[in-house]
Every structure is written in C-alpha cells, then in structure tokens.
Design an enzyme around this catalytic site. Structure first.
Site: not given
Length: 538
Positions: A217, A381
C-alpha cells in the site's frame, strides 16, 4: 500526476466494468448497489466449496483477475487500498456459497480481518458453512506479531482453488489453505512508492536508494538501502528466507518494473543458494501489484506432492502465469556461416593509439550522449556509441597494419555488437571503406565512399539533422587540411544541427521544430567526439 480515469469516485466500478467486458462472459458481478463490488464466476458450481478473497483495489490483477475455475469463486473489491465493507463481503459469501460451504482467504491487515471476519460471522448466523484463513507471509519484520499478507496470498488462492475444484470438502480445503498460508514467505523491494489515481505523487526516495520490506500500500519499508546490482540484491533478499527443501518461487512485479528488469531479477534470484532449490517458477509477472510502484517481491513456498500438483494444474484464468518446472537453458551453437572472415592480428602503434583514444572517448561519453538523445529520441545514442567497448576489447587482435582488413574487421565487430540504426550504418560505412581501400583508394577517399554508401542506405544527407552533418564536413576538411581541421569541422557541424528545425530520419523526425530547437543531434555530437579524440591521439 495524470491518470486515465473518468473520476476517482467511480474508479473501481469503472475498472470492474472493463474487466468484465474483456472476460468474454467468464465473469459476472453482483448488481443493485454500486458500493457492493463483487466479481464472481459466471459458471458457478454450487455443489463445490466456494473460495472467496478480496481486499482493497489497486493490486490488480489481484484479486478479481484471479476469479475462475480452479481459483477464486468470487472477489470482493474495496476502494483503492481500502478493505471492502462487511455488507460487500457478506454479499459475496451469500452469492456463491452452496451446501458445500465457502473458504474466505484474508490478507493480514486490520481492515480485512475485521470486515471479512464479521461478514463470516453473519454468514454463519444465516446458516452458511464458512471457514477462514489469514495469510501473513511478509517476512520484512521477523519479530512482528501481525505480519502483513502480501503476494504469498496467491499461493493460497491457487492451492485452495484447486482443491475446491477437485471436490474436496470444506474442512480439507481449509486445512490445506492454512498449511500453505503458514509456510509461504514474501519480501518486497522498491525504488518508488505508489501513486493513488487522482492524487499527486509522493516522493520520498532519493536517487539510487531503495526500500526493502515495504508493503503493498506504499507504506515505508523496514530498511532503506543503496540499490545494489541485481545479483547482490537477490542475495540480500534471499538470505532472509528460512524455508528448506524444494521450493516454488513467485516473482511478482509490484507495478511498473519493466519486463527486462523482472527477468534480470528472476535470473539473479535463481542463481542464489535459495534459488538453486527452486523447482517451480511462477512469473515474473504483475500479480499482486501496488498500483504503479516500481518494485518487485519474491515469494517462496515449500513443496510437497499435493501442493506441487495444485500449482502445476492449468486454469482458464488469463492473469495467472502458470507454474513451470525449472530446467537448464537450451543452448545451441551459432550458425557456422556467421563466423565470417578470420583476421590475422598485426601491430601499428599509431593505429592502436587512435583506436584506443576513440573507443575511450565514446565509452566515456555514454551518459552525456544518452542525456542529449533523451531530449529528442529514446535516450540510447550514448549506449549505442559505447558499443565501442567491443572494439576496445579487440584492439590487440585487430589487423592494425592492414587498412582494408582493419576496416572489414571493424565492420564485422560493430555489426555484431552494436544495435540500432547507428550500429548498422557504421558497419556499412567501414565495409564500403574497406572495399575502396582494397581497390587502392586513399584513407580520405575510402571514407568518402563509406559516407556515400551510408547516404544510399540511410536516405539522409546534409542538413537532415543526422550524424552526417558532422561526418561529411569532417571528411572534407580531412582531405585538404588534416585531422585538426577535421575535428573542428565535425564540432561545427554538430553544433549546427541545434539550429536545424527538422530531422529526415530516426526518432527525431517525429518531433516538432520546437522540440528540436537548441538541441544538438546526438549522433552528430558523437561523431565530433570521435574526431576530437583522433586529433588528440597523434
């Protein structure tokens, strides 16, 4: 934080409607009071023991996602992270319980114990046969008087559901469920808490930290740690389990861990001392989640013949992952044709120094280039260019003194180790340069042939905001003025891409001009770094 909801007040009811719509008629729900949210089997068998569970919503697919033959007869759904009411639980009991009686599977939280417990008492007063089992599998606090019920509850669902489906009497189903509940153990880890739909996100984590032993929770964990690698994390977690003998392992995604992370963590757990005793694996899968919590939990259950048979039994419940027997991986050799050309190593100190300088520069730039790419692409990249590690590891085995063979070797190494479009284009570039060098071309002319081939396959050219905007001017300057000029031209070309408002190829081509403004193309920036390293290595 934005969420795909209609309204917070109707969230659970709307979600149940979506679950039923996707069930193909397998599931039904009780109608008449929107605050009583009970999902039940559409094909109930009143002659068999009913198995009922439930609790707060936000743990999907638990609990309603596990309603079906061989698992739950019904699930009672409360509000997000809140126990359902006594009336809702009682409605579920009355709707599915026949003469064989029912078993309530309750997670050990105060609200669930009270609401399910009182509903059981009221159902008994109405003449129903009801047994209960409370699951308290969380081992985060070994000395806790009331351990929480977490993902190990799913073991109880499956084993009890299998026994009920097989026609076992209520007493036998309850006894088996209690035996499973008493021996299941679970432990969670997360790097973020959960976000309640319609509410702002609560941030209590510092970068690089994780909480060990947190609940489902979003309640804080029992220990905050610096997040280690998967192997060390798996050892840290599994050392806290105490079970012996052959085991079932359930790998649970707490919400937003990626499939890649879950697979890595699963393999890491299986590689531990505890993992080597695992006979059955369930998951990795999101099974008992905590909304969007970025975390995972590990649950284990000691096996005997009856429990193993119950876990292995197939069920027509799409959310249930099924159990698989652990077996050694099947490995087959690479196709012989993939071996390609063999290269005889040769030594050229100047070439070796330049290769080392470029590979080091590209590897070092991984983080910076990834950050740059994250602004206009998918943020990889730098990782692609850091595929230069494959070349760095092979420098001493490359044909350094044979330019054509060197380019062929670079094409082969890069093509195998570097993914994405950048990898294949680099491989094409060096392969074309190798052909030109074989035919007697100079280095600058051969590299220009490589560029021409890249343009032909990639479809981009000058001004299209790609790595070519740095590479083409660099090679032009190299031809006439040498490496220093080439490095300066590459850097200027990369900088110019920040002023270009369009991209012809790649993920940047899907972005608006405003998103590209002021951001260098990361591929062009990587090329500039490579030329600067080359120039500095002389």
């Amino acid at each position: 934080m934005a969420h795909f909801i209609e309204a917070r007040a109707t969230l659970v009811g709307d979600a149940i409607a979506g679950l039923l719509a996707a069930s193909g008629g397998r599931l039904a729900r009780l109608d008449g009071d929107p605050d009583i949210r009970v999902v039940l089997r559409a094909d109930l068998d009143a002659d068999k023991v009913a198995v009922i569970s439930g609790g707060g919503s936000g743990h999907e697919p638990a609990h309603a996602g596990f309603v079906g033959a061989g698992m739950l007869s019904a699930a009672v759904c409360g509000d997000v992270f809140a126990s359902p009411s006594v009336d809702a639980v009682l409605a579920g009991i009355l709707a599915v319980t026949g003469p064989a009686g029912c078993l309530l599977i309750i997670k050990n939280y105060a609200g669930d114990r009270l609401n399910f417990g009182l509903a059981a008492e009221r159902a008994r007063a109405l003449g129903r046969k009801v047994e209960t089992v409370v699951v308290s599998d969380d081992i985060a606090l070994p000395a806790a008087k009331q351990p929480r019920g977490v993902a190990g509850t799913l073991f109880v669902h499956k084993v009890a559901g299998h026994a009920a489906q097989a026609g076992a009497p209520l007493e036998a189903v309850a006894a088996l469920a209690r035996r499973v509940a008493d021996s299941a153990q679970s432990l969670g880890i997360a790097v973020s808490t959960a976000t309640i739909p319609g509410s702002p996100r609560s941030e209590r984590f510092v970068g690089g930290q994780a909480e060990l032993g947190l609940g489902i929770h979003g309640e804080p964990g029992v220990e905050r740690i610096a997040l280690p690698g998967a192997g060390d994390l798996a050892r840290l977690m599994t050392e806290r389990f105490s079970a012996t003998g052959p085991l079932a392992l359930l790998m649970n995604n707490l919400g937003s861990a990626t499939a890649l992370e879950m697979q890595v963590l699963t393999q890491a757990v299986l590689a531990t001392d505890l993992g080597r005793r695992v006979r059955l694996l369930l998951g990795p899968a999101p099974l008992m989640t905590a909304l969007d919590m970025h975390g995972a939990s590990v649950s284990i259950l000691p096996l005997d013949d009856a429990i193993e048979a119950a876990l292995l039994a197939p069920v027509p419940v799409p959310a249930w992952p099924g159990a698989v027997r652990i077996a050694p991986p099947v490995l087959r050799p690479l196709p012989a044709e993939l071996a390609g050309e063999s290269f005889a190593p040769s030594r050229d100190p100047a070439v070796a120094a330049r290769l080392a300088a470029v590979t080091r520069a590209l590897i070092a730039s991984e983080g910076a280039l990834n950050a740059l790419d994250a602004k206009v692409g998918d943020g990889d990249t730098g990782t692609t260019f850091a595929g230069a590690r494959a070349v760095e590891a092979e420098i001493d085995r490359l044909p350094q003194a044979d330019p054509a063979a060197l380019c062929r070797a670079l094409a082969e190494r890069i093509g195998r180790a570097v993914g994405g479009s950048s990898g294949v284009l680099a491989s094409i570039f060096f392969a074309a340069a190798a052909s030109a060098l074989t035919d007697g071309a100079s280095w600058p002319d051969a590299l220009e042939d490589g560029v021409a081939r890249v343009r032909g396959y990639g479809g981009a050219g000058p001004g299209d905001r790609t790595l070519l905007d740095a590479l083409i001017p660099a090679l032009e300057a190299l031809k006439s003025d040498g490496l220093d000029a080439a490095a300066a031209a590459a850097r200027a070309g990369a900088a110019a891409t920040a002023r270009m408002d369009r991209a012809a190829t790649g993920r940047s081509s899907y972005l608006a001009a405003a998103d590209l403004a002021g951001v260098e193309d990361p591929g062009a920036a990587g090329v500039a770094m490579a030329f600067e390293a080359l120039a500095a290595a002389r």
